[in-house]
Write an enzyme that holds these catalytic residues in place. Structure first.
Site, mmCIF file in Angstrom:
data_model
loop_
_atom_site.group_PDB
_atom_site.id
_atom_site.type_symbol
_atom_site.label_atom_id
_atom_site.label_comp_id
_atom_site.label_asym_id
_atom_site.label_seq_id
_atom_site.Cartn_x
_atom_site.Cartn_y
_atom_site.Cartn_z
ATOM 1 N N THR A 124 110.833 52.118 60.427
ATOM 2 C CA THR A 124 109.455 52.542 60.710
ATOM 3 C C THR A 124 108.727 51.622 61.687
ATOM 4 O OG1 THR A 124 107.248 52.674 59.700
ATOM 5 C CG2 THR A 124 108.826 51.294 58.566
ATOM 6 N N GLU A 126 105.873 50.663 61.173
ATOM 7 C CA GLU A 126 105.135 49.690 60.352
ATOM 8 C C GLU A 126 105.763 48.301 60.456
ATOM 9 O OE1 GLU A 126 102.615 49.197 57.636
ATOM 10 O OE2 GLU A 126 101.687 50.593 58.997
ATOM 11 N N TYR A 148 105.026 47.253 52.067
ATOM 12 C CA TYR A 148 105.890 48.354 52.504
ATOM 13 C C TYR A 148 106.627 47.978 53.790
ATOM 14 C CZ TYR A 148 107.065 52.717 54.944
ATOM 15 O OH TYR A 148 107.715 53.700 55.659
ATOM 16 N N LYS A 152 110.632 47.573 54.316
ATOM 17 C CA LYS A 152 111.352 48.352 55.331
ATOM 18 C C LYS A 152 112.096 47.433 56.307
ATOM 19 C CE LYS A 152 110.846 52.869 54.822
ATOM 20 N NZ LYS A 152 111.989 53.787 54.724
HETATM 21 P P1 NAP Z 1 107.779 61.228 51.713
HETATM 22 O O1 NAP Z 1 107.290 62.602 52.012
HETATM 23 O O2 NAP Z 1 106.873 60.277 51.026
HETATM 24 O O3 NAP Z 1 109.126 61.362 50.856
HETATM 25 C C1 NAP Z 1 109.685 60.266 50.187
HETATM 26 C C2 NAP Z 1 110.912 60.744 49.433
HETATM 27 O O4 NAP Z 1 111.536 59.626 48.769
HETATM 28 C C3 NAP Z 1 110.619 61.792 48.329
HETATM 29 O O5 NAP Z 1 111.618 62.788 48.379
HETATM 30 C C4 NAP Z 1 110.756 60.975 47.054
HETATM 31 O O6 NAP Z 1 111.140 61.739 45.930
HETATM 32 C C5 NAP Z 1 111.887 60.042 47.449
HETATM 33 N N1 NAP Z 1 112.022 58.880 46.565
HETATM 34 C C6 NAP Z 1 111.073 57.964 46.254
HETATM 35 N N2 NAP Z 1 111.570 57.043 45.402
HETATM 36 C C7 NAP Z 1 112.862 57.382 45.171
HETATM 37 C C8 NAP Z 1 113.911 56.828 44.387
HETATM 38 N N3 NAP Z 1 113.722 55.722 43.637
HETATM 39 N N4 NAP Z 1 115.125 57.420 44.406
HETATM 40 C C9 NAP Z 1 115.327 58.548 45.122
HETATM 41 N N5 NAP Z 1 114.371 59.138 45.868
HETATM 42 C C10 NAP Z 1 113.151 58.560 45.901
HETATM 43 O O7 NAP Z 1 108.276 60.513 53.059
HETATM 44 P P2 NAP Z 1 108.517 61.143 54.529
HETATM 45 O O8 NAP Z 1 107.227 61.154 55.265
HETATM 46 O O9 NAP Z 1 109.336 62.358 54.430
HETATM 47 O O10 NAP Z 1 109.368 59.960 55.190
HETATM 48 C C11 NAP Z 1 110.791 59.911 55.048
HETATM 49 C C12 NAP Z 1 111.247 58.467 55.234
HETATM 50 O O11 NAP Z 1 110.910 58.015 56.539
HETATM 51 C C13 NAP Z 1 110.642 57.470 54.278
HETATM 52 O O12 NAP Z 1 111.618 56.469 54.015
HETATM 53 C C14 NAP Z 1 109.504 56.839 55.078
HETATM 54 O O13 NAP Z 1 109.220 55.544 54.601
HETATM 55 C C15 NAP Z 1 110.108 56.838 56.456
HETATM 56 N N6 NAP Z 1 109.180 56.944 57.584
HETATM 57 C C16 NAP Z 1 108.263 57.947 57.611
HETATM 58 C C17 NAP Z 1 107.434 58.082 58.715
HETATM 59 C C18 NAP Z 1 106.414 59.188 58.798
HETATM 60 O O14 NAP Z 1 105.523 59.095 59.636
HETATM 61 N N7 NAP Z 1 106.542 60.240 57.992
HETATM 62 C C19 NAP Z 1 107.563 57.188 59.794
HETATM 63 C C20 NAP Z 1 108.529 56.185 59.739
HETATM 64 C C21 NAP Z 1 109.355 56.088 58.634
HETATM 65 P P3 NAP Z 1 110.051 62.330 44.856
HETATM 66 O O15 NAP Z 1 109.638 63.666 45.381
HETATM 67 O O16 NAP Z 1 110.865 62.396 43.616
HETATM 68 O O17 NAP Z 1 108.920 61.342 44.794
HETATM 69 N N1 GDD Z 2 95.945 57.178 54.008
HETATM 70 C C1 GDD Z 2 94.736 56.934 54.531
HETATM 71 N N2 GDD Z 2 93.630 57.390 53.868
HETATM 72 N N3 GDD Z 2 94.642 56.251 55.691
HETATM 73 C C2 GDD Z 2 93.415 56.046 56.220
HETATM 74 C C3 GDD Z 2 92.256 56.493 55.589
HETATM 75 C C4 GDD Z 2 92.366 57.183 54.349
HETATM 76 O O1 GDD Z 2 91.390 57.606 53.741
HETATM 77 N N4 GDD Z 2 91.197 56.151 56.366
HETATM 78 C C5 GDD Z 2 91.672 55.502 57.430
HETATM 79 N N5 GDD Z 2 93.016 55.429 57.348
HETATM 80 C C6 GDD Z 2 93.886 54.739 58.306
HETATM 81 C C7 GDD Z 2 94.793 53.683 57.668
HETATM 82 O O2 GDD Z 2 94.058 52.480 57.424
HETATM 83 C C8 GDD Z 2 95.870 53.555 58.749
HETATM 84 O O3 GDD Z 2 95.441 52.650 59.742
HETATM 85 C C9 GDD Z 2 95.924 54.961 59.362
HETATM 86 O O4 GDD Z 2 94.780 55.674 58.888
HETATM 87 C C10 GDD Z 2 97.188 55.753 59.022
HETATM 88 O O5 GDD Z 2 97.356 55.745 57.618
HETATM 89 P P1 GDD Z 2 98.457 56.683 56.893
HETATM 90 O O6 GDD Z 2 98.281 58.081 57.324
HETATM 91 O O7 GDD Z 2 98.390 56.373 55.432
HETATM 92 O O8 GDD Z 2 99.843 56.217 57.553
HETATM 93 P P2 GDD Z 2 100.452 54.776 57.837
HETATM 94 O O9 GDD Z 2 100.434 54.586 59.319
HETATM 95 O O10 GDD Z 2 99.852 53.729 56.994
HETATM 96 O O11 GDD Z 2 101.955 54.967 57.333
HETATM 97 C C11 GDD Z 2 102.687 56.146 57.671
HETATM 98 O O12 GDD Z 2 103.373 55.940 58.885
HETATM 99 C C12 GDD Z 2 104.357 54.898 58.862
HETATM 100 C C13 GDD Z 2 104.965 54.817 60.277
HETATM 101 O O13 GDD Z 2 104.176 54.001 61.082
HETATM 102 C C14 GDD Z 2 103.650 56.423 56.510
HETATM 103 O O14 GDD Z 2 104.287 57.669 56.728
HETATM 104 C C15 GDD Z 2 104.718 55.347 56.425
HETATM 105 O O15 GDD Z 2 105.687 55.720 55.431
HETATM 106 C C16 GDD Z 2 105.397 55.232 57.800
HETATM 107 O O16 GDD Z 2 106.396 54.238 57.778
#
Ligand code: NAP
Ligand code: GDD
Length: 335
Positions: A124, A126, A148, A152
């Protein structure tokens, strides 16, 4: 011969899109689900029998070994994680166990069962945290700003280390934020578009948010799962950044979302200190040059198009299920 893939995190946003993609390519797809008392399958119901579910947990290495023995996958995509950044300050150890050590458990199981399995790790942006350069690329030094991000980073380096130590085909995809109508409502993009739809429909009066000045590089999730697949089809395993190359503030996301339904965000948004993080990631913007060149990967939606499809879908959802969604929000506390 058709390939077999195992996806962890199948019930999440990316897991559901990746399963669709691999099924459309003729893969046999297994999804790892953990045992829960209720079924969190809303994102994958529509895939029916074309997706096979297996029960296990990243906390339990034996379950992973048994699953690999049963499924005999050619490719494993590790998308499972405790992925919500704020929660990682309150559930720090759990986040380290799942998001960090969970990667090692899966890699150990691969070493035991079949070293030829190709492995994708969901790393990520992050990990860049307090960004040391702009834009961020595969060469940018890491400086995580949340438990987190730290977990990661461990997952990233253990993937690199097992590649170098054991010759595994293991790739780490450093993905910037990617969103969709399937995004969880706790993440800021969907929290906003969902609230906009509810405010427009008269179910909600205000929207409480944290830091509006943080900037993110937001892309469209289906593009990013395609990039994951491309990483595992190369001759050599390497790490890649996937990003749009554009950055926008949370405020811009909010303004554009409210504008889409002809409302002014300043009439509804309240800044609530509860949502301010102990340490913030102020500016993320990626350089996807390597992925463009080597994987022929491109992001397909502009910022405005992404906002529009998410607002439209939430407006449709609220119209269809208004009252029941309201009670769901109360249960989840809509963080
Ligand atoms: P998400 O919607 O939060 O999904 C997380 C998944 O992990 C869910 O299926 C959850 O299952 C499963 N999980 C959590 N704990 C587990 C455990 N102990 N054993 C097995 N499964 C478990 O995340 P996403 O947005 O699809 O992201 C997918 C991956 O990419 C994550 O690793 C995230 O950190 C990473 N990532 C996401 C982004 C983004 O912007 N979306 C960017 C960079 C990296 P349950 O339904 O059972 O909770
Ligand atoms: N969630 C949330 N809720 N974020 C807020 C809010 C709020 O009410 N108000 C402001 N923010 C700001 C957070 O402080 C952060 O700077 C930004 O919005 C994005 O927050 P999120 O949408 O929670 O995402 P993230 O960037 O912290 O993390 C997501 O992206 C990562 C990749 O860069 C997640 O999907 C991570 O799992 C992923 O790795």
């Amino acid at each position: 011969m058709s390939k077999t893939a195992l996806i962890t995190g199948i019930t999440g946003q990316d897991g559901s899109y990746l399963a669709e993609l691999l099924i459309s390519k003729g893969y046999t797809v297994y999804g790892l689900v953990r045992r829960t008392s209720t079924l969190p399958y809303e994102r994958i119901f529509h895939l029916g029998d074309s997706l096979k579910l297996v029960s296990g947990d990243l906390m339990d290495e034996r379950s992973l070994r048994l699953i690999l023995e049963t499924c005999q996958p050619d490719e494993v995509y590790n998308l499972a994680a405790q992925s919500f950044v704020p929660e990682s300050w309150s559930q720090t150890i759990l986040t380290g166990e799942i998001t960090g050590l969970g990667v090692t458990r899966l890699l150990n199981a691969i070493l035991d069962v079949n070293k030829n399995i190709r492995f994708y790790q969901a790393s990520t942006s992050e990990m860049f945290g307090k960004a040391q350069e702009v834009p961020q690329s595969e060469e940018t030094p890491f400086y995580p700003r949340s438990p987190y991000g730290v977990a990661k980073l461990y997952g990233h380096w253990i993937t690199v280390n097992y590649r170098e130590s054991y010759g595994l085909y293991a790739c780490s995809g450093i993905l910037f934020n990617h969103e969709s109508p399937r995004r969880g409502t706790e993440f800021v993009t969907r929290k906003v578009t969902y609230a906009v739809a509810r405010i427009k429909a008269g179910f909600q009066k205000e929207l409480r948010l944290g830091n509006l000045d943080a900037r993110r590089d937001w892309g469209y999730a289906p593009d990013y799962v395609d990039g994951m697949w491309r990483m595992l089809q190369q001759e050599k395993p390497e790490d890649y950044v996937l990003a749009t190359g554009e950055t926008h503030s949370v405020r811009e996301w909010v303004e554009e979302s409210f504008n889409a339904v002809n409302l002014n965000y300043q009439d509804y948004v309240v800044v609530d200190p509860k949502f301010i993080r102990p340490a913030e990631v102020d500016l993320l913007v990626g350089n996807p040059g390597k992925a463009r060149q080597r994987l022929d990967w491109h992001s397909t939606l502009s910022f405005s198009e992404l906002v529009a499809i998410m607002v439209d879908e939430d407006v449709r959802l609220v119209k269809e299920h208004g009252a029941s969604l309201k009670s769901m929000d109360m249960l989840r506390g809509l963080r």
